[in-house]
Structure formats: structure tokens, C-alpha cells
Write a protein that holds these residues in place. Sequence first.
Motif, PDB file in Angstrom:
ATOM      1  N   GLU A 140     -35.024  18.511  98.007  1.00  0.00           N
ATOM      2  CA  GLU A 140     -36.156  19.547  98.756  1.00  0.00           C
ATOM      3  C   GLU A 140     -35.462  20.900  98.552  1.00  0.00           C
ATOM      4  O   GLU A 140     -36.147  22.009  98.140  1.00  0.00           O
ATOM      5  CB  GLU A 140     -36.530  19.146  99.920  1.00  0.00           C
ATOM      6  CG  GLU A 140     -37.483  17.971 100.179  1.00  0.00           C
ATOM      7  CD  GLU A 140     -38.799  18.094 100.200  1.00  0.00           C
ATOM      8  OE1 GLU A 140     -39.223  19.402  99.808  1.00  0.00           O
ATOM      9  OE2 GLU A 140     -39.507  17.111 100.263  1.00  0.00           O
ATOM     10  N   ALA A 141     -34.117  20.841  98.933  1.00  0.00           N
ATOM     11  CA  ALA A 141     -33.387  22.265  98.535  1.00  0.00           C
ATOM     12  C   ALA A 141     -33.306  22.632  97.114  1.00  0.00           C
ATOM     13  O   ALA A 141     -33.618  23.863  96.645  1.00  0.00           O
ATOM     14  CB  ALA A 141     -32.046  22.099  99.226  1.00  0.00           C
ATOM     15  N   ALA A 142     -33.256  21.763  96.306  1.00  0.00           N
ATOM     16  CA  ALA A 142     -33.385  22.099  94.756  1.00  0.00           C
ATOM     17  C   ALA A 142     -34.777  22.654  94.633  1.00  0.00           C
ATOM     18  O   ALA A 142     -34.689  23.773  93.728  1.00  0.00           O
ATOM     19  CB  ALA A 142     -33.153  20.744  93.829  1.00  0.00           C
ATOM     20  N   LYS A 143     -35.908  22.193  95.324  1.00  0.00           N
ATOM     21  CA  LYS A 143     -37.127  22.601  94.954  1.00  0.00           C
ATOM     22  C   LYS A 143     -37.102  24.267  95.497  1.00  0.00           C
ATOM     23  O   LYS A 143     -37.749  25.250  94.710  1.00  0.00           O
ATOM     24  CB  LYS A 143     -38.165  21.931  95.396  1.00  0.00           C
ATOM     25  CG  LYS A 143     -39.542  22.500  95.373  1.00  0.00           C
ATOM     26  CD  LYS A 143     -40.883  21.600  96.075  1.00  0.00           C
ATOM     27  CE  LYS A 143     -42.067  22.106  95.719  1.00  0.00           C
ATOM     28  NZ  LYS A 143     -42.304  23.641  95.925  1.00  0.00           N
ATOM     29  N   PHE A 166     -43.845  34.557 100.162  1.00  0.00           N
ATOM     30  CA  PHE A 166     -42.902  34.237  98.951  1.00  0.00           C
ATOM     31  C   PHE A 166     -43.911  33.516  97.773  1.00  0.00           C
ATOM     32  O   PHE A 166     -44.733  32.814  97.877  1.00  0.00           O
ATOM     33  CB  PHE A 166     -41.849  33.214  99.503  1.00  0.00           C
ATOM     34  CG  PHE A 166     -41.094  32.387  98.248  1.00  0.00           C
ATOM     35  CD1 PHE A 166     -40.294  33.229  97.331  1.00  0.00           C
ATOM     36  CD2 PHE A 166     -41.509  31.288  97.804  1.00  0.00           C
ATOM     37  CE1 PHE A 166     -39.811  32.523  96.236  1.00  0.00           C
ATOM     38  CE2 PHE A 166     -40.970  30.599  96.557  1.00  0.00           C
ATOM     39  CZ  PHE A 166     -39.906  31.141  95.977  1.00  0.00           C
ATOM     40  N   ILE A 167     -43.894  33.997  96.445  1.00  0.00           N
ATOM     41  CA  ILE A 167     -44.458  33.618  95.403  1.00  0.00           C
ATOM     42  C   ILE A 167     -43.569  32.792  94.437  1.00  0.00           C
ATOM     43  O   ILE A 167     -42.439  33.572  93.995  1.00  0.00           O
ATOM     44  CB  ILE A 167     -45.192  34.931  94.776  1.00  0.00           C
ATOM     45  CG1 ILE A 167     -46.091  35.638  95.791  1.00  0.00           C
ATOM     46  CG2 ILE A 167     -45.945  34.254  93.450  1.00  0.00           C
ATOM     47  CD1 ILE A 167     -46.704  36.838  94.978  1.00  0.00           C
ATOM     48  N   PRO A 168     -43.745  31.567  94.224  1.00  0.00           N
ATOM     49  CA  PRO A 168     -42.989  31.086  93.438  1.00  0.00           C
ATOM     50  C   PRO A 168     -42.840  31.667  91.937  1.00  0.00           C
ATOM     51  O   PRO A 168     -43.801  31.983  91.538  1.00  0.00           O
ATOM     52  CB  PRO A 168     -43.259  29.669  93.337  1.00  0.00           C
ATOM     53  CG  PRO A 168     -44.170  29.323  94.600  1.00  0.00           C
ATOM     54  CD  PRO A 168     -44.659  30.645  94.696  1.00  0.00           C
ATOM     55  N   VAL A 169     -41.644  31.352  91.253  1.00  0.00           N
ATOM     56  CA  VAL A 169     -41.433  31.652  89.904  1.00  0.00           C
ATOM     57  C   VAL A 169     -41.066  30.524  89.115  1.00  0.00           C
ATOM     58  O   VAL A 169     -40.782  29.415  89.683  1.00  0.00           O
ATOM     59  CB  VAL A 169     -40.509  32.886  89.757  1.00  0.00           C
ATOM     60  CG1 VAL A 169     -40.830  33.904  90.478  1.00  0.00           C
ATOM     61  CG2 VAL A 169     -39.071  32.334  90.271  1.00  0.00           C
ATOM     62  N   SER A 188     -43.675  21.395 104.138  1.00  0.00           N
ATOM     63  CA  SER A 188     -42.525  21.116 103.076  1.00  0.00           C
ATOM     64  C   SER A 188     -41.251  22.126 103.329  1.00  0.00           C
ATOM     65  O   SER A 188     -41.217  23.150 104.240  1.00  0.00           O
ATOM     66  CB  SER A 188     -43.012  21.565 101.794  1.00  0.00           C
ATOM     67  OG  SER A 188     -43.248  22.966 101.878  1.00  0.00           O
ATOM     68  N   LEU A 189     -40.083  21.730 103.026  1.00  0.00           N
ATOM     69  CA  LEU A 189     -38.977  22.725 103.250  1.00  0.00           C
ATOM     70  C   LEU A 189     -39.168  24.014 102.572  1.00  0.00           C
ATOM     71  O   LEU A 189     -38.291  25.021 103.319  1.00  0.00           O
ATOM     72  CB  LEU A 189     -37.782  21.858 102.709  1.00  0.00           C
ATOM     73  CG  LEU A 189     -37.260  20.832 103.331  1.00  0.00           C
ATOM     74  CD1 LEU A 189     -36.206  20.100 102.677  1.00  0.00           C
ATOM     75  CD2 LEU A 189     -36.873  20.998 104.920  1.00  0.00           C
ATOM     76  N   ASP A 190     -39.961  24.359 101.835  1.00  0.00           N
ATOM     77  CA  ASP A 190     -39.839  25.407 101.003  1.00  0.00           C
ATOM     78  C   ASP A 190     -40.864  26.373 101.642  1.00  0.00           C
ATOM     79  O   ASP A 190     -41.285  27.605 101.224  1.00  0.00           O
ATOM     80  CB  ASP A 190     -40.396  25.456  99.588  1.00  0.00           C
ATOM     81  CG  ASP A 190     -40.044  26.522  98.770  1.00  0.00           C
ATOM     82  OD1 ASP A 190     -39.074  27.072  98.832  1.00  0.00           O
ATOM     83  OD2 ASP A 190     -40.910  26.988  97.957  1.00  0.00           O
ATOM     84  N   GLN A 191     -41.843  25.823 102.772  1.00  0.00           N
ATOM     85  CA  GLN A 191     -42.836  26.620 103.456  1.00  0.00           C
ATOM     86  C   GLN A 191     -41.962  27.885 104.197  1.00  0.00           C
ATOM     87  O   GLN A 191     -41.331  27.186 105.008  1.00  0.00           O
ATOM     88  CB  GLN A 191     -43.706  25.816 104.207  1.00  0.00           C
ATOM     89  CG  GLN A 191     -44.790  26.523 104.914  1.00  0.00           C
ATOM     90  CD  GLN A 191     -45.775  25.774 105.648  1.00  0.00           C
ATOM     91  OE1 GLN A 191     -45.706  24.537 105.443  1.00  0.00           O
ATOM     92  NE2 GLN A 191     -46.564  26.332 106.678  1.00  0.00           N
ATOM     93  N   ALA A 192     -42.426  29.097 104.059  1.00  0.00           N
ATOM     94  CA  ALA A 192     -41.547  30.043 104.985  1.00  0.00           C
ATOM     95  C   ALA A 192     -41.976  30.032 106.211  1.00  0.00           C
ATOM     96  O   ALA A 192     -43.276  29.824 106.689  1.00  0.00           O
ATOM     97  CB  ALA A 192     -41.994  31.618 104.263  1.00  0.00           C
ATOM     98  N   ILE A 221     -31.381  17.382  90.752  1.00  0.00           N
ATOM     99  CA  ILE A 221     -31.187  18.830  91.313  1.00  0.00           C
ATOM    100  C   ILE A 221     -31.019  19.615  89.960  1.00  0.00           C
ATOM    101  O   ILE A 221     -31.806  20.370  89.899  1.00  0.00           O
ATOM    102  CB  ILE A 221     -29.918  18.843  92.165  1.00  0.00           C
ATOM    103  CG1 ILE A 221     -30.174  18.059  93.391  1.00  0.00           C
ATOM    104  CG2 ILE A 221     -29.751  20.340  92.290  1.00  0.00           C
ATOM    105  CD1 ILE A 221     -28.883  18.171  94.332  1.00  0.00           C
ATOM    106  N   ALA A 222     -30.203  19.085  89.025  1.00  0.00           N
ATOM    107  CA  ALA A 222     -30.125  19.887  87.842  1.00  0.00           C
ATOM    108  C   ALA A 222     -31.317  20.086  87.006  1.00  0.00           C
ATOM    109  O   ALA A 222     -31.659  20.922  86.463  1.00  0.00           O
ATOM    110  CB  ALA A 222     -28.918  19.288  87.001  1.00  0.00           C
ATOM    111  N   GLN A 223     -31.996  18.761  86.947  1.00  0.00           N
ATOM    112  CA  GLN A 223     -33.181  18.889  86.147  1.00  0.00           C
ATOM    113  C   GLN A 223     -34.232  19.592  86.775  1.00  0.00           C
ATOM    114  O   GLN A 223     -35.143  20.356  85.935  1.00  0.00           O
ATOM    115  CB  GLN A 223     -33.647  17.511  85.935  1.00  0.00           C
ATOM    116  CG  GLN A 223     -34.999  17.422  84.892  1.00  0.00           C
ATOM    117  CD  GLN A 223     -35.339  15.878  85.043  1.00  0.00           C
ATOM    118  OE1 GLN A 223     -34.888  14.894  85.419  1.00  0.00           O
ATOM    119  NE2 GLN A 223     -36.135  15.775  84.202  1.00  0.00           N
TER     120      GLN A 223
END
Length: 362
Positions: free
Chosen positions: A254-257, A225-228, A214-218, A298-300
Motif C-alpha cells: 500500500e505504501a508502494a502505491k 492529490f492527483i496521481p501521476v 485506502s492508504l493513499d486517500q488524503a 514494491i519495485a515493480q
Amino acid sequence: MKLTWPAQLTWPAGLPQPNFLWPQFLWLLLLLPLLVLLYVWLQRRKKKLAVRYASLAIVKEAAGRPGWRRHVPPLLMLAALTALILASARPVAVVALPSNQQTIILAMDVSGSMRATDVEPNRLVAAQNAAKAFLKDLPRDVKVGVVAFAGSAQVAQLPTLNRDDLVTAIDRFQLQRATATGNAIVISLATLFPNAGIELQQLSFDRARAMGRSLDQAPPTAKEFIPVPPGSFTSAAIIMLTDGQRTTGVDPVEAAKMAADRGVKVYTVGIGTVDGETIGFEGWSMRVRLDEETLKAIAQKTAAEYYYAGTAQDLQKVYQNLSSRLTLEKKETEVSALFALAGALLALLAGGLSMWWFNRVL
């Protein structure tokens, strides 16, 4: 906790039901009618005792001075006690308070379609004027950064308090080809978190899909990284303005995630034609349309809001609304101090009037 009214009592329709942290103290309000009855009894008892005296002067002295003034101090003291009892119950109310957001990133589309004149004088100039008006409405202690994006995204101005530098950066916009809305979000996040290891090269759409992550995988070299929760990071926000749909770069959802996992809100502003329009640019003819579905997504996903601006006036109103939303936020706040202050002032007023009129305290 919310006050639970007895079954025989009803709260007026249309008014918000009050909230109290210690509602059990509200039972002390039942003492107030007893105090009123005691006051009435004392007044009647004073008159009965007065008739035993033969002297008219003594009668007046015992009965007290006639007129409405003798009732004012007791009524003020009763109001003071009411306010103090309400304060002891610790009332809370939803009030607008200054937000603790300190940094805002303006991500602005500079793709070729921004030369369209359906928004006068054209989309780019209208966006620039609205952005500069937005800067004037912001408090001086709010930092603002500018990210310009088309086929790629770059930081036009790092977050700063200097409004002149920001205006200069906005005036320097140059139109380019393509639209990479996802890149704009990633670069904005990298600007907000410069030490988080967010690099666009390692988050490109094609490479991420090819490697099956995924794009959020560091990346391996980045910090853990710990999501909030989405929208929980209240020290910064991103405002992205665009008139087209993504044609290249990182997937904007994906960027919005990524932004949502970091708690950053991404407010999206759509400008231009929803149905699409043919635009000529440097000998090219292209048809562009506003991708409202993606902007809303994205906003949602980031717990923010989407705004549509079809005219220059609409765009100005959108930025004015965003300015108030980002600098003021509604919070449930305890207002016991206000009730306590009101009670103290009423008590002082009651004592002061009693000394002035009757040379005694109540």
C-alpha cells in the motif's frame, strides 16, 4: 519517426536501425553517386583536353598534379555533404545523459536481524560500508537523505549535500526490534514532499482498514492529490535496504502505491538469507527470512528494480549499479548537431588541404 527502408535494401543484422525525425531528407543521399560520376567525368575530360597541347608543362598543368593527393579534398567534401544531409534528416540516438534526479532517500533497515553475520562482518556494518561508498560515487550536486527503520521509521538525516553529515548519520545507527518496511516508504515520501500532508499517524494500517479507506486517500485537511504515472517523477528516488519481512506498521505494498501515484521510484535491495535464519537479540530468539516477493512487488509497482545482495561484495556492486543508474539515464536525443559539426569540419579540412597543396579551393 523510424526510417522505413525500401524493400530492396536491408539493414545489417545485429545493428540497431537508425531513427530520423525527417527521414524524407535521406533521399538527398541519392545525389552523392551523381556527384561522384560528375567528378570522374571532369577528370577524364581534363585529360582529353590536355592532349591537345604540345608543351609537356602545359599538359601537366591542365591535367593537374599526379598522385593521390588531388583526390583527397573532393573525397573529404563528399563526406562533408553526406554528414550534412544526415544532419538535415535530424537523426536521434539513445545516449546516456546526466539524470535530473536531485534527491535520493536511503531507507535502511536497523532491525535486530541486521546483526546476523552471514554477510561479513555483519549485515548492518556491510550495509553501512556500502552506503558510504555509494555516497562517494554520487555527484556532489545530488542531495541525499537517510531514513532508518525497524519497528518504526524516523529521519536520521534530512536531504543534504554535506556528505560528512550523511556518514555521521549512517554511523549512528542503533539496532531495534521489529521491521516496518511500509513505514520507511511513507516517511521517505514525507521527507521528499514535506508540504504534501503525508502523515504516518493518519496512514496507519489498522486505522485505514477500520475506516474502510485506502492508504493513499488524503485526510480531510490535506491538499487535493492527483496521481501521476509510476516512475514519472524524475527529481527524486528512494533506495530501501532490508533483510527481513514486515512485522508491523503500514502495509508496504500500500505504501508502494503511494509512491507510485506520486511517480517516485522505490529501488529495493534485499540482504541476507532467503530461506530464513534464527537470530538471537537481547535474550529473544527469532527466525527471520527475506521477503523477496514483497520487495519485488514494491519495485515493480513503482517502475523501479529489485536487487539481491547475498554478500558484502554483492552489496557493494548493487550500490555501484544504483549509482550509475541514478546519475545517468538513457534518453532518445537528437544528434543533428554532431553530424552538422562533422560536416563543417570535413568541409574546412577539404578546403584547407586544397589551398595548401594546390593553392586553390578544390
